[in-house]
Motif scaffolding. Sequence first.
Motif, PDB file in Angstrom:
ATOM      1  N   THR A  47       0.826  -1.221   0.000  1.00  0.00           N
ATOM      2  CA  THR A  47       0.000   0.000   0.000  1.00  0.00           C
ATOM      3  C   THR A  47       0.857   1.266   0.000  1.00  0.00           C
ATOM      4  OG1 THR A  47      -0.218   0.111   2.405  1.00  0.00           O
ATOM      5  CG2 THR A  47      -1.885  -1.169   1.221  1.00  0.00           C
ATOM      6  N   GLY A  48       2.080   1.176   0.529  1.00  0.00           N
ATOM      7  CA  GLY A  48       2.995   2.334   0.482  1.00  0.00           C
ATOM      8  C   GLY A  48       3.254   2.729  -0.967  1.00  0.00           C
TER       9      GLY A  48
ATOM     10  N   TYR B  29       0.539   5.009  -2.246  1.00  0.00           N
ATOM     11  CA  TYR B  29       0.698   6.416  -1.831  1.00  0.00           C
ATOM     12  C   TYR B  29       1.859   7.068  -2.585  1.00  0.00           C
ATOM     13  CZ  TYR B  29      -2.755   5.673   1.752  1.00  0.00           C
ATOM     14  OH  TYR B  29      -3.946   5.417   2.390  1.00  0.00           O
ATOM     15  N   ARG B  30       2.899   6.278  -2.840  1.00  0.00           N
ATOM     16  CA  ARG B  30       4.030   6.803  -3.594  1.00  0.00           C
ATOM     17  C   ARG B  30       3.616   7.131  -5.036  1.00  0.00           C
ATOM     18  NH1 ARG B  30       9.253   5.948  -1.531  1.00  0.00           N
ATOM     19  NH2 ARG B  30       9.183   5.096   0.566  1.00  0.00           N
TER      20      ARG B  30
ATOM     21  N   ARG C 276      10.730   5.153  -5.607  1.00  0.00           N
ATOM     22  CA  ARG C 276      11.602   5.172  -4.417  1.00  0.00           C
ATOM     23  C   ARG C 276      12.651   6.267  -4.494  1.00  0.00           C
ATOM     24  NH1 ARG C 276       9.988   1.923  -0.770  1.00  0.00           N
ATOM     25  NH2 ARG C 276       8.253   0.745  -1.600  1.00  0.00           N
TER      26      ARG C 276
ATOM     27  N   VAL D 140       6.059  11.957   0.346  1.00  0.00           N
ATOM     28  CA  VAL D 140       4.921  11.025   0.420  1.00  0.00           C
ATOM     29  C   VAL D 140       4.128  11.108   1.731  1.00  0.00           C
ATOM     30  CG1 VAL D 140       6.359   9.044   1.123  1.00  0.00           C
ATOM     31  CG2 VAL D 140       4.175   8.630   0.026  1.00  0.00           C
ATOM     32  N   ALA D 141       4.792  11.372   2.858  1.00  0.00           N
ATOM     33  CA  ALA D 141       4.050  11.393   4.123  1.00  0.00           C
ATOM     34  C   ALA D 141       3.009  12.514   4.122  1.00  0.00           C
ATOM     35  CB  ALA D 141       4.999  11.541   5.310  1.00  0.00           C
TER      36      ALA D 141
ATOM     37  N   ALA E  52       0.165  11.312   2.008  1.00  0.00           N
ATOM     38  CA  ALA E  52      -0.555  10.256   2.743  1.00  0.00           C
ATOM     39  C   ALA E  52      -1.364  10.832   3.907  1.00  0.00           C
ATOM     40  CB  ALA E  52       0.431   9.201   3.244  1.00  0.00           C
TER      41      ALA E  52
ATOM     42  N   ARG F 295      -6.495   9.145   1.363  1.00  0.00           N
ATOM     43  CA  ARG F 295      -6.548   7.931   2.195  1.00  0.00           C
ATOM     44  C   ARG F 295      -7.859   7.176   1.974  1.00  0.00           C
ATOM     45  NH1 ARG F 295      -2.204   7.557   5.098  1.00  0.00           N
ATOM     46  NH2 ARG F 295      -2.938   5.486   5.612  1.00  0.00           N
TER      47      ARG F 295
ATOM     48  N   GLY G  36       1.451  -1.836   5.307  1.00  0.00           N
ATOM     49  CA  GLY G  36       1.226  -0.395   5.329  1.00  0.00           C
ATOM     50  C   GLY G  36       1.364   0.159   6.724  1.00  0.00           C
ATOM     51  N   ARG G  37       0.512   1.140   7.030  1.00  0.00           N
ATOM     52  CA  ARG G  37       0.563   1.791   8.346  1.00  0.00           C
ATOM     53  C   ARG G  37      -0.749   1.626   9.113  1.00  0.00           C
ATOM     54  NH1 ARG G  37       4.550   2.418   5.772  1.00  0.00           N
ATOM     55  NH2 ARG G  37       6.221   3.912   6.059  1.00  0.00           N
ATOM     56  N   ASP G  38      -1.840   1.486   8.356  1.00  0.00           N
ATOM     57  CA  ASP G  38      -3.186   1.503   8.953  1.00  0.00           C
ATOM     58  C   ASP G  38      -4.000   0.317   8.500  1.00  0.00           C
ATOM     59  OD1 ASP G  38      -3.308   2.196   6.275  1.00  0.00           O
ATOM     60  OD2 ASP G  38      -4.994   3.552   6.524  1.00  0.00           O
TER      61      ASP G  38
ATOM     62  N   ARG H 169       9.449  11.290   9.198  1.00  0.00           N
ATOM     63  CA  ARG H 169       8.351  10.560   8.558  1.00  0.00           C
ATOM     64  C   ARG H 169       7.543   9.798   9.617  1.00  0.00           C
ATOM     65  NH1 ARG H 169       8.396   6.696   4.117  1.00  0.00           N
ATOM     66  NH2 ARG H 169      10.645   6.689   4.015  1.00  0.00           N
TER      67      ARG H 169
ATOM     68  N   ASP I  98       3.655  10.219  10.302  1.00  0.00           N
ATOM     69  CA  ASP I  98       2.773   9.045  10.183  1.00  0.00           C
ATOM     70  C   ASP I  98       2.047   8.760  11.505  1.00  0.00           C
ATOM     71  OD1 ASP I  98       3.456   8.625   7.537  1.00  0.00           O
ATOM     72  OD2 ASP I  98       4.955   7.093   7.961  1.00  0.00           O
TER      73      ASP I  98
ATOM     74  N   ARG J  83      -0.520  12.080  12.502  1.00  0.00           N
ATOM     75  CA  ARG J  83      -1.618  12.629  11.695  1.00  0.00           C
ATOM     76  C   ARG J  83      -2.964  12.186  12.276  1.00  0.00           C
ATOM     77  NH1 ARG J  83       0.108   8.906   7.290  1.00  0.00           N
ATOM     78  NH2 ARG J  83      -0.879   6.979   7.900  1.00  0.00           N
TER      79      ARG J  83
HETATM   80  O1   DC Z   1       6.118   1.926   3.251  1.00  0.00           O
HETATM   81  P1   DC Z   1       6.551   3.106   2.406  1.00  0.00           P
HETATM   82  O2   DC Z   1       7.823   3.750   2.863  1.00  0.00           O
HETATM   83  O3   DC Z   1       6.577   2.803   0.935  1.00  0.00           O
HETATM   84  O4   DC Z   1       5.379   4.172   2.635  1.00  0.00           O
HETATM   85  C1   DC Z   1       5.396   5.416   2.004  1.00  0.00           C
HETATM   86  C2   DC Z   1       4.622   6.445   2.806  1.00  0.00           C
HETATM   87  O5   DC Z   1       3.232   6.189   2.712  1.00  0.00           O
HETATM   88  C3   DC Z   1       4.968   6.564   4.278  1.00  0.00           C
HETATM   89  O6   DC Z   1       5.193   7.917   4.609  1.00  0.00           O
HETATM   90  C4   DC Z   1       3.755   6.083   4.990  1.00  0.00           C
HETATM   91  C5   DC Z   1       2.652   6.201   3.994  1.00  0.00           C
HETATM   92  N1   DC Z   1       1.724   5.087   4.086  1.00  0.00           N
HETATM   93  C6   DC Z   1       0.553   5.293   4.762  1.00  0.00           C
HETATM   94  O7   DC Z   1       0.339   6.383   5.290  1.00  0.00           O
HETATM   95  N2   DC Z   1      -0.374   4.308   4.850  1.00  0.00           N
HETATM   96  C7   DC Z   1      -0.139   3.112   4.298  1.00  0.00           C
HETATM   97  N3   DC Z   1      -1.052   2.159   4.391  1.00  0.00           N
HETATM   98  C8   DC Z   1       1.082   2.873   3.615  1.00  0.00           C
HETATM   99  C9   DC Z   1       1.996   3.884   3.536  1.00  0.00           C
END
Ligand code: DC
Length: 235
Positions: A40-41, A44-45, A96, A104-105, A108, A114, A134-136, A184, A188, A191
Amino acid sequence: MMDAPGSYRINIAIDGPAGAGKSTVARLVADALQYVYVDTGAMYRAVTLMALEAGLSPEDGEAIGRLAQRLHIELIPGPDGQRVLVDGRDVTDRLRTHEVSRTVARVAGIGSVRKRMAELQRAMAEGKGVVMDGRDIGTHVLPDAELKVFLTASPRERALRRYRQLGEGAGVSLEQLEREMAERDRLDEGREIAPLLRAPDARFLDTTGMGIDEVVARIVEWSREAARTFSEKEK
Ligand code: DC
């Protein structure tokens, strides 16, 4: 093949901070189980890259939200890893770069972006058999995932991994990477919408000093346990 065909399929959510090894581990877990890996990152990228190309400011949430809404993002598994297509164009090799990583943050953090990404991600996981990182994911995108893992490592180790991934930093010092990573993480975690949080039911795995194989084996074992538990429940 490590998994019997036709066996019970689950969804696996892997969350954690930048550089924790999520994408490498998630891809290998997916291979071992013959599941689909969703990075999922990278989504967002991809939105960030397209916004930069369109000359949009990362602060212009409205315009980037509109852009995200109309982009067609596809994740295609391939022999050299997952390719990312935006409106049919392969942008994988440009996701990348330092510029995208730095921006990217903020992208995101845009609510409409989102919301759109979460919709696409849920659709990808509908058929089960998905490893999503991912993050969430465990907290927000797939709250019902049968296995949730929160993967982390010390900040120094995470910066070092990114440094090596970039090819000895590609002109960026390790110290700068560590600072940017901390920034970052702060964005993350801080937010308001879907921050990086450990789901209460996620298994915690600190990979500092652990080899990739060891991490993958642990998660594959947890996946089998979870698949057994959930298939019993359905009987
Ligand atoms: O995992 P990554 O480094 O490729 O993620 C890139 C950015 O996207 C990082 O700042 C966090 C954000 N991200 C997010 O907010 N939610 C996700 N599910 C995946 C990534």
